[in-house]
Design a protein around this motif. Structure first.
Motif, mmCIF file in Angstrom:
data_model
loop_
_atom_site.group_PDB
_atom_site.id
_atom_site.type_symbol
_atom_site.label_atom_id
_atom_site.label_comp_id
_atom_site.label_asym_id
_atom_site.label_seq_id
_atom_site.Cartn_x
_atom_site.Cartn_y
_atom_site.Cartn_z
ATOM 1 N N ASP A 98 0.657 -0.893 0.008
ATOM 2 C CA ASP A 98 0.046 0.053 0.023
ATOM 3 C C ASP A 98 0.813 1.231 -0.048
ATOM 4 O O ASP A 98 0.424 2.297 -0.511
ATOM 5 C CB ASP A 98 -0.805 0.123 1.214
ATOM 6 C CG ASP A 98 -2.127 -0.922 1.117
ATOM 7 O OD1 ASP A 98 -2.339 -1.350 0.019
ATOM 8 O OD2 ASP A 98 -2.623 -1.355 2.133
ATOM 9 N N TRP A 99 1.906 1.092 0.602
ATOM 10 C CA TRP A 99 3.057 2.448 0.628
ATOM 11 C C TRP A 99 3.585 2.269 -0.656
ATOM 12 O O TRP A 99 3.703 3.556 -1.261
ATOM 13 C CB TRP A 99 4.048 1.989 1.543
ATOM 14 C CG TRP A 99 5.132 3.173 1.490
ATOM 15 C CD1 TRP A 99 6.441 3.008 1.033
ATOM 16 C CD2 TRP A 99 4.942 4.456 2.084
ATOM 17 N NE1 TRP A 99 7.069 4.249 1.339
ATOM 18 C CE2 TRP A 99 6.466 5.199 1.581
ATOM 19 C CE3 TRP A 99 4.001 5.192 2.498
ATOM 20 C CZ2 TRP A 99 6.590 6.616 2.065
ATOM 21 C CZ3 TRP A 99 4.456 6.696 2.487
ATOM 22 C CH2 TRP A 99 5.594 7.110 2.222
ATOM 23 N N GLY A 100 3.895 1.563 -1.604
ATOM 24 C CA GLY A 100 4.168 1.490 -2.966
ATOM 25 C C GLY A 100 3.094 2.145 -3.672
ATOM 26 O O GLY A 100 3.452 3.056 -4.733
ATOM 27 N N HIS A 101 1.873 1.975 -3.538
ATOM 28 C CA HIS A 101 0.589 2.373 -4.350
ATOM 29 C C HIS A 101 0.647 3.892 -3.781
ATOM 30 O O HIS A 101 0.267 4.569 -4.865
ATOM 31 C CB HIS A 101 -0.460 1.513 -3.870
ATOM 32 C CG HIS A 101 -0.517 0.163 -4.591
ATOM 33 N ND1 HIS A 101 -1.328 -0.998 -3.791
ATOM 34 C CD2 HIS A 101 0.152 -0.564 -5.369
ATOM 35 C CE1 HIS A 101 -0.965 -2.068 -4.352
ATOM 36 N NE2 HIS A 101 -0.100 -1.831 -5.387
ATOM 37 N N GLY A 150 2.474 -0.845 -15.570
ATOM 38 C CA GLY A 150 1.739 0.140 -14.695
ATOM 39 C C GLY A 150 2.290 0.696 -13.581
ATOM 40 O O GLY A 150 1.779 1.447 -12.563
ATOM 41 N N ALA A 151 3.557 0.191 -13.175
ATOM 42 C CA ALA A 151 4.428 0.516 -11.844
ATOM 43 C C ALA A 151 4.544 2.084 -11.882
ATOM 44 O O ALA A 151 5.055 2.601 -13.024
ATOM 45 C CB ALA A 151 5.493 -0.356 -11.722
ATOM 46 N N GLY A 152 4.713 2.775 -10.660
ATOM 47 C CA GLY A 152 5.037 4.061 -10.837
ATOM 48 C C GLY A 152 6.721 4.101 -10.701
ATOM 49 O O GLY A 152 7.103 3.116 -10.323
ATOM 50 N N GLY A 200 -5.327 7.683 2.207
ATOM 51 C CA GLY A 200 -4.612 6.564 1.600
ATOM 52 C C GLY A 200 -3.339 6.532 2.513
ATOM 53 O O GLY A 200 -2.800 5.090 2.456
ATOM 54 N N LEU A 201 -2.875 7.485 3.182
ATOM 55 C CA LEU A 201 -1.707 7.301 4.048
ATOM 56 C C LEU A 201 -1.905 6.032 5.166
ATOM 57 O O LEU A 201 -1.183 5.422 5.817
ATOM 58 C CB LEU A 201 -1.041 8.387 4.457
ATOM 59 C CG LEU A 201 0.128 8.725 5.112
ATOM 60 C CD1 LEU A 201 1.195 7.996 4.115
ATOM 61 C CD2 LEU A 201 0.311 9.850 5.472
ATOM 62 N N GLN A 202 -3.333 6.331 5.722
ATOM 63 C CA GLN A 202 -3.456 5.259 6.959
ATOM 64 C C GLN A 202 -3.550 3.975 6.688
ATOM 65 O O GLN A 202 -3.164 3.167 7.408
ATOM 66 C CB GLN A 202 -4.931 5.876 7.484
ATOM 67 C CG GLN A 202 -5.136 7.242 8.150
ATOM 68 C CD GLN A 202 -6.407 7.551 8.459
ATOM 69 O OE1 GLN A 202 -7.602 6.713 8.463
ATOM 70 N NE2 GLN A 202 -6.612 8.722 8.999
ATOM 71 N N ALA A 203 -3.680 3.605 5.327
ATOM 72 C CA ALA A 203 -3.798 2.071 4.680
ATOM 73 C C ALA A 203 -2.324 1.490 4.720
ATOM 74 O O ALA A 203 -2.087 0.469 4.533
ATOM 75 C CB ALA A 203 -4.402 2.039 3.534
ATOM 76 N N THR A 204 -1.369 2.562 4.945
ATOM 77 C CA THR A 204 -0.029 1.926 4.676
ATOM 78 C C THR A 204 0.645 1.676 5.981
ATOM 79 O O THR A 204 1.968 1.286 6.209
ATOM 80 C CB THR A 204 0.933 3.027 4.086
ATOM 81 O OG1 THR A 204 0.877 4.296 5.039
ATOM 82 C CG2 THR A 204 0.285 3.477 2.786
ATOM 83 N N GLY A 205 -0.119 1.677 7.054
ATOM 84 C CA GLY A 205 0.587 1.515 8.549
ATOM 85 C C GLY A 205 0.926 2.791 9.324
ATOM 86 O O GLY A 205 1.530 2.535 10.313
ATOM 87 N N ALA A 206 0.555 3.578 8.837
ATOM 88 C CA ALA A 206 1.057 5.001 9.231
ATOM 89 C C ALA A 206 0.031 5.247 10.580
ATOM 90 O O ALA A 206 0.438 6.324 11.277
ATOM 91 C CB ALA A 206 1.040 6.035 8.145
#
Length: 503
Positions: free
Chosen positions: A171-174, A430-432, A274-280
């Protein structure tokens, strides 16, 4: 129905970080190759016009310049760049710009405690987003950019399943990849700060919940906890800064703070969610008061105890942006003295080679007994999809050129071709694409512990498989860039980074 054996799956690893390269001969980039060929043409012209002796002198000068460009140290710095940094430092010290004094007897206007260096012209305003949360908006006139700072409370990886950690990393990568699709985003940074805990919150919590009718033994135990537990404890804070361009697109009219605030008020809830889904953990934009306190403590760590005690007493120490800077600061070749502390900042020169696991930075981010305050800042510059495709293809062609330009290619060049091809394939899927860097700041309150802090950072960087070096000659600028201010360093450099990479 087939059953999947999850026990036999190995730990997930990450890698394939590449520095963009430029095609050239003899280890030079495209710009260096053009300079070499142009110099050789000039040598031939001098032979035909002036004579052999003049051509030999010009050829010797050209050879020395190419030698200065090609001779690099373990951090990839050539003699030319190191010499330029030394000359710039001598010039800065001769003008006295490495010394800063503010306040009523200082050099700052109106007797304020203005921030020094790159952060001096920044201006702070406060607005409200669509969720009713106040957020600080920081404007940097030198780069025409606006920044917002998001405070987070990371959950940590303790007692967490590896599958959940892998989901957080994905999720952090996304989240980073989606920044490239967000309009107007120039850069992002994540700052993790480990600092000693004053114990004020613990003492306040015990005092508020102590029951007068509790047993004497329980009161004695809580009294001992109140006194002894804060000693040696630490607190870890994390901030995410996002920097936006003041213009919608290149050549368009620059937006003012009010106009930019109206747009960000609607976009901030999506970015924090979106940041909360990364474990933040719980993510919320910092208010102007919270940002002022953070920067004030960074420049004067002794103020942290006073600010904590004020909050414990139910008071808010009102700070304004012109009063959060240091009263005195002095940058040296390898360090930075500011108010009640001394700091040194390192910059990453090489990412980990090979594959690493998700916890590779755990020891570097954790508190250390020899460092009073440690700040690790990850700098990101997301690249939009159109530019990313051209960049990875150019990098692949450059890697293939280096392999085919010799009959016996080096093993590193052959590996670079496979890595560039893998990057191009992932981008096409499709990767950033994100450019990243890292700054590590170690702060001590006692100068006698400076050597211990430097040794600790050297050891911790080895555990993270990073190659870092002190930012010699620019310690004050590096210290400001490591703070959650949203400063974009490549925009403050006189020689563009793209030109230096192609040299």
């Amino acid at each position: 129905m087939a059953a999947v054996d999850m026990q036999n799956r190995g730990p997930r690893t990450y890698g394939n970080w590449r520095r963009p390269t430029s095609p050239g001969i003899l280890g030079l980039g495209s710009v260096g190759t053009v300079l070499l060929l142009g110099g050789l043409i000039m040598v031939v012209a001098v032979v035909m016009i002036a004579g052999l002796l003049e051509a030999v002198i010009l050829g010797g000068i050209l050879g020395l310049v190419m030698l200065a460009v090609l001779t690099k140290d373990s951090h990839g710095k050539n003699i030319l760049s190191r010499g330029g940094a030394r000359v710039a430092w001598w010039s800065s010290r001769s003008r006295g710009s490495n010394i800063y004094r503010s306040g009523p007897l200082g050099r700052a206007l109106w007797g304020t405690f203005q921030l020094p260096g790159l952060a001096a012209p920044t201006r702070l305003t406060e607005h409200t987003d669509s969720y009713g949360r106040k957020f600080a908006l920081l404007y940097t006139p030198a780069t025409s950019s606006f920044s917002v700072v998001i405070g987070t409370e990371p959950d940590g990886a303790a007692l967490v399943d590896q599958e959940q950690i892998d989901v957080w990393v994905a999720d952090w990568g996304h989240w980073l990849a989606n920044l490239g699709d967000e309009p107007g985003i120039e850069a992002a940074s994540v700052t993790i700060e480990a600092a000693p805990d004053s114990g004020t919150r613990l003492r306040r919590e015990i005092d508020m919940n102590m029951d007068d009718e509790a047993p004497a033994f329980a009161k004695a135990m809580l009294g001992e906890v109140r006194v002894t537990y804060p000693s040696g404890s630490s607190t870890v804070k994390a901030f995410a800064s996002i920097t936006f361009n003041a213009s919608h697109r290149s050549g368009s009219k620059k937006r003012q703070a009010e106009e930019m605030a109206r747009e960000l008020a609607a976009r901030l809830p999506g970015l924090t969610a979106g940041l909360q889904a990364t474990g933040a953990g719980a993510a919320h934009p910092l208010s102007a008061q919270e940002l002022c306190e953070t920067i004030r403590i960074a420049y004067d760590p002794a103020a942290a105890v006073l600010i904590d005690e004020a909050h414990a007493a139910g008071e808010t120490p009102e700070l304004t942006w012109p009063d959060v800077g240091p009263s005195a600061a002095q940058a040296s070749w390898g360090g930075y003295r500011h108010d009640s502390a001394y700091s040194c900042t390192w910059a990453m020169t090489s990412a980990p080679r090979g594959n690493v696991q998700s916890g590779v930075l755990a020891r570097l981010l954790a508190p250390h007994r020899d460092i009073a305050r440690k700040r690790v800042t990850l700098l990101y510059r997301p690249i939009d999809a159109a530019k990313a495709a051209a960049m990875v293809e150019a990098d692949l062609r450059a890697a293939e050129f280096r392999v085919t330009s010799t009959n016996k290619p080096a093993a590193r060049d052959s590996l670079a071709v496979r890595a560039a091809a893998a990057t191009a394939s992932e981008e096409a899927s499709g990767a950033g694409l994100v450019q990243f860097g890292m700054l590590v700041t170690a702060t001590v309150t006692d100068l006698e512990k400076e050597a211990d802090a430097r040794a600790a950072i050297d050891n911790l960087s080895a555990t993270a498989r990073l190659r870092i070096r002190p930012v010699y000659g620019s310690q004050d600028s590096a210290f400001a860039a490591a703070l959650p201010l949203g400063l974009v360093l490549p925009k403050h450099i006189k020689v563009p980074a793209e030109l230096r990479e192609k040299l």
